[in-house]
Design a protein around this motif. Structure first.
Motif, PDB file in Angstrom:
ATOM      1  N   ILE A  65       2.319  -6.122   4.733  1.00  0.00           N
ATOM      2  CA  ILE A  65       2.144  -4.900   5.472  1.00  0.00           C
ATOM      3  C   ILE A  65       1.381  -3.787   4.807  1.00  0.00           C
ATOM      4  N   TRP A 102       5.010  -0.042  10.606  1.00  0.00           N
ATOM      5  CA  TRP A 102       5.419  -0.776   9.166  1.00  0.00           C
ATOM      6  C   TRP A 102       6.588  -1.357  10.358  1.00  0.00           C
ATOM      7  N   THR A 117      -2.192  -3.970   4.898  1.00  0.00           N
ATOM      8  CA  THR A 117      -2.667  -3.794   6.278  1.00  0.00           C
ATOM      9  C   THR A 117      -2.882  -1.533   5.969  1.00  0.00           C
ATOM     10  N   LEU A 174       5.045  -4.163  12.490  1.00  0.00           N
ATOM     11  CA  LEU A 174       4.967  -5.415  11.396  1.00  0.00           C
ATOM     12  C   LEU A 174       6.031  -6.197  10.409  1.00  0.00           C
ATOM     13  N   LYS A 175       7.084  -5.094  11.009  1.00  0.00           N
ATOM     14  CA  LYS A 175       8.354  -5.633  10.176  1.00  0.00           C
ATOM     15  C   LYS A 175       8.808  -6.595  11.131  1.00  0.00           C
ATOM     16  N   ASP A 196       6.394  -7.032   3.544  1.00  0.00           N
ATOM     17  CA  ASP A 196       6.505  -6.266   3.211  1.00  0.00           C
ATOM     18  C   ASP A 196       5.160  -6.427   1.878  1.00  0.00           C
TER      19      ASP A 196
END
Length: 783
Positions: free
Chosen positions: A418, A405, A421, A408-409, A415
């Protein structure tokens, strides 16, 4: 004509005689322009990334802090085979030259330049030159000017010659050879011979035999190409080439060579990364303590926890050591680069026994049992009683805390993107108690979260009563996959392991183990309501007159509630803090049953007060810190203070011996340690979320906690989920190993010492006789 010939002769004579001097001056000028020759100070202290070594009290390197896994050894720590192999292979005239081997240079010049035999020309660099190149790497040249690169490369070569001569003038041959062995890279993250010998053979350099020495020396040339793990055939060929060189230069006989080349490569390979070594959780706890900053009140919820850390900052020199102590130049010490030596109180054998005990109980017994129970759960790994809303909250929190998280953030994903995924199947390597500790599989990140939450965790700590020296420290089941330290970072409900604090208050106030009370439920008025602790006793025990010793032996909630009525929650909180508890405790009547969240670290420290005869000793885990030159930078001793009287401590020892001999911890006697004095207490919390056992013998105190990451993941019944089944076996397995090893200094003949002139009635007899013989070994209510 004659005059012309004479002038021609004089011209060439001047070139031949003065040319080398002019060339030398020209090269020196180039060196001054293009490259700095290392000064004597730099030679004495080359800038290498040296690993900080964490050393046990018995002299073993437990683990290291490092960027480059490099530790120095002296010449005396090298095996004779290593010395012979490196000289025979890299510099046969090492003992005879002064840094530059002109015979080798001439050979290289003839073969490579005149005859054009580049492959057979060999190398002209001496060990001293190779060391110079390693310690002071050549400049990287990027230039479009024709010939500039060759000029600078020539300058660098010349600089290496000068540096090599400087090395030879300032160090002995043995020192240069050991410096060389310490400097080179061997692959597999092993820098230097100590790391290499440990990585590939699990040995110290001095213990390497001839064929092992030859293999490692052979890797110096091309570590990746001749790595015995990835290229065993090439590695064998290279090893045998080194052996042949040793034969050729008479370091071994022909018969020895013929025998050695037929020996297969036998490795004990274990890459020394930041996840390996003994005590990885201990190492990270040490880093946190040494990196601590001065406490700020706003960072703390409770005043007493801030006060404790502030006291540590002021009075404990190890706490925040890196921020309190600077180098002579004013910069901060770096654990990963500065080659410090941290001498700890950890006993390497006890540490190994502790890690083995955790792995043996969790991996072979408890986790398989728990996995079988999980198979029929509808919301696995969560208990069937956990609501879907709670599960969704826990999973959402886990996703938000994950590395996936965060990364990717940082890449700018939304959000919702993410979240998506986490439902995509992904190839990954996950932990397993089987298959060498891991398995390669495909699962969604959401499933991997649940997979890891299904594993039970554990922590363990052992310390010496009188000194406070921490002898073993384990923060979890496997550091590579479970980084969180459950020994000192995690606060979990302690359950019945808190009850001895209340009994200590009673003993300190004049009560004795044989004092009698009526075993009935107790009711408290709490505000506008009443509260009656749930009884854990068999129905036939209710209404009987029992002793306090019986109450703790059977871990009776009724008797604990009775004592709480006598002394009150504020007095119990005060006693817990006197014994060494540092976390905040709410002064509520329910405290007698153990709802408080505490760390194993502070619980073991508090229990240690009993075998240390009433004196609380701060758990101590570092003796001294030295720099890479052996200068002592700091020495440390544990702080001591009298917490309770020696008589009270001895009474508590007797009370808790009853727990082991006849009560909730009786499994220790019939399965693990049948002989010798042992005292301790089990503990289990609501829904079997946490299992505890803290026990001690005269010379050692140890504690165990077991539970899952989330309290909603747990056994459904006490028979498997009680502290006697979850935690106690780890303590028992550890103590079995310690008692079998005479070097640990713990025996079944050790005795708790009664205070001088003290007498008390311990063999309690009276109206509770009929209850004394009732063992709770097979009682489903023991906790």
């Amino acid at each position: 004509m004659e005059i012309k010939n004479r002038e021609k002769f004089l011209k060439w004579f001047r070139i031949i005689v003065f040319g080398p001097f002019i060339l030398l001056i020209f090269l020196l000028l180039l060196v001054g322009i293009f490259a700095d020759i290392p000064s004597f100070k730099e030679l004495e202290d080359p800038k290498s990334n040296l690993a900080t070594e964490v050393i046990s009290e018995d002299g073993e390197i437990l683990t290291t802090f490092h960027i480059e896994n490099r530790s120095f050894v002296t010449f005396e720590e090298l095996s004779p085979g290593l010395v012979s192999a490196v000289i025979a292979t890299e510099d046969t005239r090492f003992r005879g030259h002064s840094g530059i081997d002109f015979r080798s240079l001439a050979r290289v010049g003839v073969k490579s330049i005149i005859l054009g035999q580049k492959r057979s020309g060999g190398g002209g660099s001496t060990l001293s030159q190779q060391l110079a190149k390693t310690l002071f790497p050549r400049d990287t040249v990027r230039s479009r000017i024709p010939g500039a690169k060759m000029v600078v490369l020539g300058v660098n070569k010349f600089r290496e010659w000068i540096t090599a001569v400087k090395l030879e003038r300032n160090y002995t041959k043995n020192e240069i050879l050991s410096m060389y062995m310490n400097a080179v890279f061997y692959g597999s993250n092993a820098y230097g011979i100590r790391a290499a010998s440990s990585t590939f053979f699990g040995k110290k350099p001095v213990d390497l035999n001839i064929e092992e020495s030859a293999l490692l020396v052979g890797m110096i040339n091309k570590p990746s190409r001749f790595n015995p793990v990835t290229n065993p055939e090439l590695s064998l060929q290279r090893r045998n080439h080194v052996l042949n060189q040793m034969r050729k230069y008479d370091f071994i006989t022909r018969a020895e060579y013929d025998s050695l080349v037929n020996i297969p490569i036998k490795l004990a390979y274990a890459q020394q990364d930041n996840n390996s070594g003994l005590g990885p959780y201990f190492r990270d706890m040490l880093r946190r303590i040494m990196n601590a900053s001065e406490p700020v009140r706003g960072d703390y919820r409770y005043e007493e926890e801030y006060n404790y850390d502030m006291t540590m900052w002021k009075e404990d020199p190890l706490y925040g050591w890196l921020n309190k102590n600077l180098k002579p130049d004013g910069s901060q010490y770096n654990l990963d680069k500065d080659g410090l030596k941290i001498y700890t109180t950890i006993n390497s054998k006890m540490q190994r026994y502790a890690e083995e005990a955790v792995a043996e109980h969790l991996g072979k017994d408890l986790q398989p049992t728990f996995s079988r129970e999980l198979a029929w759960k509808t919301n696995k790994p969560f208990s069937n009683s956990v609501s879907k809303d709670d599960i969704a909250r826990i999973m959402k929190q886990a996703r938000r805390w994950s590395d996936r998280w965060r990364m990717l953030k940082a890449e700018g994903m939304q959000d919702s993107e993410i979240e998506a995924t986490f439902n995509e199947p992904t190839s990954m390597t996950v932990f397993s108690w089987k298959n060498a500790g891991y398995i390669d599989t495909v699962m969604t990140p959401n499933d991997s979260i649940k997979y890891y939450k299904s594993f039970l965790r554990a922590s363990f700590m052992a310390m010496e009563p009188q000194t406070g020296f921490v002898r073993a420290y384990v923060g979890g089941p496997n550091y590579r996959y479970f980084k969180y330290d459950n020994a000192r970072q995690a606060r979990r409900q302690v359950g019945s392991t808190i009850k001895p604090f209340l009994y200590t208050l009673a003993m300190q106030e004049g009560m004795t183990p044989c004092d009698k009370v009526v075993n009935v439920p107790q009711t408290f008025i709490v505000g506008d309501t009443t509260w009656t602790p749930e009884s854990t006793d068999k129905p036939e025990w209710i209404g009987k007159t029992v002793t306090l010793k019986w109450g703790l032996t059977k871990s009776s909630n009724n008797i604990s509630a009775y004592l709480m009525k006598q002394f009150g929650p504020f007095a119990m909180v005060d006693m817990a803090h006197r014994l060494g508890i540092t976390s905040h405790l709410d002064p509520v009547v329910s405290l007698c049953l153990g709802p408080a969240d505490l760390t194993l670290f502070e619980m073991v420290g508090a229990y240690n007060t009993y075998p240390s005869r009433g004196v609380f000793v701060d758990p101590t885990f570092v003796l001294r810190i030295e720099d890479k030159a052996g200068n002592v930078l700091g020495s440390f001793t544990g702080r001591k203070r009298e917490a309770i009287s020696e008589q009270t401590a001895f009474l508590m020892v007797n009370l808790m011996e009853g727990v082991v001999n006849e009560g909730t911890a009786a499994r220790l006697r019939y399965k693990y340690v049948p002989e010798g004095p042992i005292a301790g207490k089990t503990g289990t919390t609501n829904d079997q979320a946490d299992g505890w056992f803290i026990g001690y013998v005269p010379k050692l105190t140890a504690g165990v906690w077991v539970g899952a990451e989330d309290r909603q993941v747990h056994f459904e019944g006490l028979s498997n989920g009680g502290g006697a089944n979850m935690a106690l076996p780890i303590w028992g397995l550890f103590m079995q190993k310690v008692l079998k090893d005479p070097s640990c200094g713990i025996t079944v003949k050790d005795q708790f010492v009664m205070p001088s002139g003290f007498s008390a009635q311990f063999n309690c007899k009276g109206s509770d006789d009929e209850l004394e013989g009732n063992s709770m070994v097979n009682d489903p209510f023991f906790h």
